[in-house]
Design an enzyme around this catalytic site. Structure first.
Site, PDB file in Angstrom:
ATOM      1  N   ARG A 275       0.811  -1.215   0.000  1.00 57.75           N
ATOM      2  CA  ARG A 275       0.000   0.000   0.000  1.00 57.75           C
ATOM      3  C   ARG A 275       0.846   1.269   0.000  1.00 57.75           C
ATOM      4  O   ARG A 275       0.373   2.346  -0.315  1.00 57.75           O
ATOM      5  CB  ARG A 275      -0.948  -0.003   1.217  1.00 57.75           C
ATOM      6  CG  ARG A 275      -2.046  -1.035   1.111  1.00 57.75           C
ATOM      7  CD  ARG A 275      -2.729  -1.268   2.450  1.00 57.75           C
ATOM      8  NE  ARG A 275      -1.990  -2.199   3.309  1.00 57.75           N
ATOM      9  CZ  ARG A 275      -2.367  -2.571   4.523  1.00 57.75           C
ATOM     10  NH1 ARG A 275      -3.468  -2.087   5.060  1.00 57.75           N
ATOM     11  NH2 ARG A 275      -1.646  -3.431   5.220  1.00 57.75           N
TER      12      ARG A 275
ATOM     13  N   ASN B 202      -7.391  -3.050  17.281  1.00 58.53           N
ATOM     14  CA  ASN B 202      -6.159  -3.769  17.600  1.00 58.53           C
ATOM     15  C   ASN B 202      -4.964  -2.943  17.146  1.00 58.53           C
ATOM     16  O   ASN B 202      -4.853  -2.581  15.980  1.00 58.53           O
ATOM     17  CB  ASN B 202      -6.158  -5.120  16.867  1.00 58.53           C
ATOM     18  CG  ASN B 202      -4.856  -5.884  17.050  1.00 58.53           C
ATOM     19  OD1 ASN B 202      -4.207  -5.749  18.084  1.00 58.53           O
ATOM     20  ND2 ASN B 202      -4.486  -6.664  16.046  1.00 58.53           N
TER      21      ASN B 202
ATOM     22  N   TYR C 153      36.137  25.998  -2.100  1.00 61.52           N
ATOM     23  CA  TYR C 153      36.161  24.833  -3.000  1.00 61.52           C
ATOM     24  C   TYR C 153      36.825  25.222  -4.311  1.00 61.52           C
ATOM     25  O   TYR C 153      36.435  26.211  -4.942  1.00 61.52           O
ATOM     26  CB  TYR C 153      34.704  24.400  -3.226  1.00 61.52           C
ATOM     27  CG  TYR C 153      34.523  23.124  -4.015  1.00 61.52           C
ATOM     28  CD1 TYR C 153      35.227  21.972  -3.694  1.00 61.52           C
ATOM     29  CD2 TYR C 153      33.606  23.080  -5.069  1.00 61.52           C
ATOM     30  CE1 TYR C 153      35.032  20.808  -4.410  1.00 61.52           C
ATOM     31  CE2 TYR C 153      33.406  21.913  -5.781  1.00 61.52           C
ATOM     32  CZ  TYR C 153      34.125  20.770  -5.459  1.00 61.52           C
ATOM     33  OH  TYR C 153      33.919  19.621  -6.168  1.00 61.52           O
TER      34      TYR C 153
ATOM     35  N   ARG D  40      41.596  44.897  -4.620  1.00 63.96           N
ATOM     36  CA  ARG D  40      40.633  45.333  -5.646  1.00 63.96           C
ATOM     37  C   ARG D  40      41.305  46.395  -6.493  1.00 63.96           C
ATOM     38  O   ARG D  40      42.325  46.977  -6.100  1.00 63.96           O
ATOM     39  CB  ARG D  40      39.378  45.908  -4.983  1.00 63.96           C
ATOM     40  CG  ARG D  40      39.670  47.180  -4.213  1.00 63.96           C
ATOM     41  CD  ARG D  40      38.467  47.659  -3.415  1.00 63.96           C
ATOM     42  NE  ARG D  40      38.722  48.984  -2.859  1.00 63.96           N
ATOM     43  CZ  ARG D  40      38.183  49.444  -1.744  1.00 63.96           C
ATOM     44  NH1 ARG D  40      37.371  48.698  -1.038  1.00 63.96           N
ATOM     45  NH2 ARG D  40      38.450  50.665  -1.337  1.00 63.96           N
TER      46      ARG D  40
HETATM   47  C1  UD1 Z   1      -2.381  -5.515  11.396  1.00 60.39           C
HETATM   48  C2  UD1 Z   1      -3.333  -6.354  12.264  1.00 60.39           C
HETATM   49  C3  UD1 Z   1      -4.556  -5.502  12.599  1.00 60.39           C
HETATM   50  C4  UD1 Z   1      -4.122  -4.253  13.316  1.00 60.39           C
HETATM   51  C5  UD1 Z   1      -3.086  -3.472  12.493  1.00 60.39           C
HETATM   52  C6  UD1 Z   1      -2.501  -2.365  13.342  1.00 60.39           C
HETATM   53  C7  UD1 Z   1      -3.108  -8.714  11.677  1.00 60.39           C
HETATM   54  C8  UD1 Z   1      -3.676  -9.860  10.909  1.00 60.39           C
HETATM   55  N1  UD1 Z   1      -3.718  -7.543  11.540  1.00 60.39           N
HETATM   56  O1  UD1 Z   1      -3.038  -5.227  10.176  1.00 60.39           O
HETATM   57  O2  UD1 Z   1      -5.439  -6.235  13.423  1.00 60.39           O
HETATM   58  O3  UD1 Z   1      -5.251  -3.417  13.583  1.00 60.39           O
HETATM   59  O4  UD1 Z   1      -1.999  -4.328  12.109  1.00 60.39           O
HETATM   60  O5  UD1 Z   1      -1.650  -1.515  12.624  1.00 60.39           O
HETATM   61  O6  UD1 Z   1      -2.156  -8.905  12.400  1.00 60.39           O
HETATM   62  N2  UD1 Z   1       4.413  -8.306   8.441  1.00 60.39           N
HETATM   63  C9  UD1 Z   1       5.419  -9.238   8.313  1.00 60.39           C
HETATM   64  N3  UD1 Z   1       5.176 -10.363   7.579  1.00 60.39           N
HETATM   65  C10 UD1 Z   1       3.975 -10.629   7.006  1.00 60.39           C
HETATM   66  C11 UD1 Z   1       2.949  -9.667   7.156  1.00 60.39           C
HETATM   67  C12 UD1 Z   1       3.201  -8.516   7.875  1.00 60.39           C
HETATM   68  O7  UD1 Z   1       6.509  -9.055   8.840  1.00 60.39           O
HETATM   69  O8  UD1 Z   1       3.848 -11.672   6.385  1.00 60.39           O
HETATM   70  C13 UD1 Z   1       4.686  -7.081   9.226  1.00 60.39           C
HETATM   71  C14 UD1 Z   1       4.611  -5.786   8.417  1.00 60.39           C
HETATM   72  O9  UD1 Z   1       5.895  -5.435   7.937  1.00 60.39           O
HETATM   73  C15 UD1 Z   1       4.102  -4.791   9.424  1.00 60.39           C
HETATM   74  C16 UD1 Z   1       3.309  -5.623  10.401  1.00 60.39           C
HETATM   75  O10 UD1 Z   1       3.707  -6.964  10.221  1.00 60.39           O
HETATM   76  O11 UD1 Z   1       5.162  -4.150  10.125  1.00 60.39           O
HETATM   77  C17 UD1 Z   1       1.797  -5.499  10.180  1.00 60.39           C
HETATM   78  O12 UD1 Z   1       1.475  -5.916   8.883  1.00 60.39           O
HETATM   79  P1  UD1 Z   1       0.396  -5.166   7.994  1.00 60.39           P
HETATM   80  O13 UD1 Z   1       0.271  -5.869   6.714  1.00 60.39           O
HETATM   81  O14 UD1 Z   1       0.685  -3.717   7.978  1.00 60.39           O
HETATM   82  O15 UD1 Z   1      -0.924  -5.437   8.875  1.00 60.39           O
HETATM   83  P2  UD1 Z   1      -2.264  -4.591   8.894  1.00 60.39           P
HETATM   84  O16 UD1 Z   1      -3.061  -4.927   7.703  1.00 60.39           O
HETATM   85  O17 UD1 Z   1      -1.977  -3.168   9.147  1.00 60.39           O
HETATM   86 CA    CA Z   2      -0.101  -1.990   9.259  1.00 63.77          CA
END
Ligand code: UD1
Ligand code: CA
Length: 453
Positions: A17, A172, A372, A425
């Protein structure tokens, strides 16, 4: 006995995103990568170990997360299968056995240690899972905390939620504490039958409950828990960070006339009774001592401004600028790697680069240190109580001794000893009456052109 704690920071996401050529956790808030903000908060939570889960841009993310004194173990999540899957990338660390596991996200940069500590407290009091939630009137995009009979029963991701569940405004944060002795078992039970086909960490709530475990939630301030998935949210998070820090500085005794126009960096230091006028931007590494005045529209980076010094309006201090007490750098001046001595004045339209200016010296308008030669940088040393006349060029390397005087418009290419007067000058010539002759000749030419039509 102190409880042991492993912090797992998730930063492997694809950042789809964000629409960026780099991972979102590398994007900066207050001139510092988001991930470094998160490591900072985690480090203040009395943890024993930090596990960083990386995927996209793994090396760069690990590097950005390396901040002074915090030891970090990195784990590669090879495929991005969701937050639950990501935590298990750190399986080897979790398997070492800790009392507490805290999970936090690299894209929640405003978090502080407060909520993480509160969640650990929940574990100490017997919960298996402690979710960190927050209340917001902008819940879109967050998982919702579902409650029944006063108990947290599930977290529903937006994509999986019914309309009624989407109306819930308790969200969350993504931050969570897990009983370290049960973590591997609980995590291995997460499945992926949901709208995104991902392994959701949030499923732990229902899993732990189904096994008879205790699940609780603690509340955190909305600002701290604001997540960042796209550029608009990045700008929003930046705004929140700036508001929070400006407020802290004002409460600590810094005056800002229009705080909403002042931009700070994560490490900006400003002392009590300093005055920051509107539209001032601080890049990284700015230190402003007590009582200094930064006039409007100045840009300050990697610079030190001592007590009682004044800067601007419209001044630029670049790395290595060091202004001693009571000195002055005025409008349309730039100082780079330059020491300005006590009480010295650099008031108008001047460039000072790779230069030392002694105490009490006055640098005239339009003075340029020519540091410079197109290849190398050279030093200029200007002594104490000297007077550099306006529109002078000091061609480095060159030095001007104490109490010396440089005539206006000079190009100084050789050292000027103490107490000497230097002219560099062309000498002025005077032709009495010649202006009248010139003007009459010009008028005659104009008249002749007009006659010709
Ligand atoms: C997630 C939460 C959501 C919460 C929100 C808060 C889940 C399923 N959802 O959603 O409930 O309200 O964060 O900001 O947990 N990441 C990995 N590996 C992966 C997927 C994600 O390391 O396979 C990391 C991302 O880099 C990021 C974090 O986990 O730092 C959250 O992932 P993201 O995809 O942003 O989750 P949200 O859709 O925001
Ligand atoms: Ca997120």
């Amino acid at each position: 006995m102190e409880r042991t704690c492993l912090a797992v920071i998730l930063a492997a996401g694809d950042s789809t995103r964000m629409k960026s050529s780099k991972s979102k956790v590398l994007h900066a808030v207050a001139n510092r990568p988001m991930i470094a903000h998160v490591v900072d908060a985690v480090a203040k939570t009395a943890i024993s170990s930090v596990a960083l889960v990386v995927g996209r841009d793994a090396e760069a993310v690990a590097k950005a997360a390396t901040i002074g004194g915090v030891e970090i173990e990195t784990f590669l999540q090879k495929e991005r299968l969701g937050t639950g899957h990501a935590v298990l990338a750190a399986r080897d660390a979790i398997a070492r056995g800790y009392d507490d596991i805290i999970v936090t996200y690299g894209d929640v940069p405003l978090q502080t240690e407060g909520p993480l500590k509160a969640a650990r407290q929940g574990l100490a009091e017997g919960s298996d899972i402690v979710v960190i939630g927050f209340h917001t009137d902008k819940p879109t995009g967050y998982g919702r905390l579902l409650v029944k009979d006063g108990e947290l029963i599930a977290i529903r991701e937006e994509k999986d939620a019914t309309d009624a569940e989407r109306a819930v405004t308790w969200c969350n944060s993504g931050l969570m504490a897990i009983n370290g002795r049960k973590a591997l078992d609980l995590l291995s039970r997460i499945g992926n039958s949901n709208a995104k086909g991902e392994y959701y960490l949030t499923d732990l709530v229902e899993i732990a409950r189904s096994l008879g475990g205790r699940v609780t939630a603690v509340d955190a301030p909305e600002i701290e828990m604001t997540g960042c998935n796209n550029r608009a949210e990045l700008a929003y998070v930046e705004r929140l960070w700036q508001e929070r820090r400006r407020h802290e500085l004002m409460i600590s005794g810094v005056s800002m006339i229009a705080p909403e126009t002042v931009f700070l960096s994560h490490d900006t230091v400003i002392g009590q009774d300093a005055l920051i006028e509107p539209n001032v931007v601080f890049g990284p590494g700015a230190v402003i001592d007590s009582g200094a005045i930064i006039h409007a529209f100045s840009h300050i980076e990697g610079a030190h401004v001592a007590a009682g010094a004044t800067v601007g309006p419209f001044a630029r201090l670049r790395p290595g600028a060091d202004l001693a007490e009571g000195s002055k750098v005025g409008n349309f001046c730039e100082v780079k790697n330059g020491k300005i001595g006590e009480g010295a004045k650099v008031n108008h339209l001047t460039y000072i680069g790779d230069t030392t200016v002694g105490a009490g010296t006055n640098i005239g308008a339009g003075t340029i240190t020519c540091n410079y030669d197109g290849v190398n940088k050279h030093q200029t040393v200007i002594g104490e109580n000297t007077f550099i006349g306006s529109n002078s060029s000091l061609v480095a390397p060159v030095s001007i001794g104490d109490n010396a005087y440089v005539a206006s418009g000079s190009v100084i290419t050789a050292d000027v000893p103490a107490d000497a007067l230097a002219f560099g000058r062309a000498r002025q010539e005077l032709k009495p009456g010649r202006a009248t002759v010139l003007r009459e000749r010009a008028l005659a030419i104009k008249a002749a052109k007009k006659a010709k039509g």
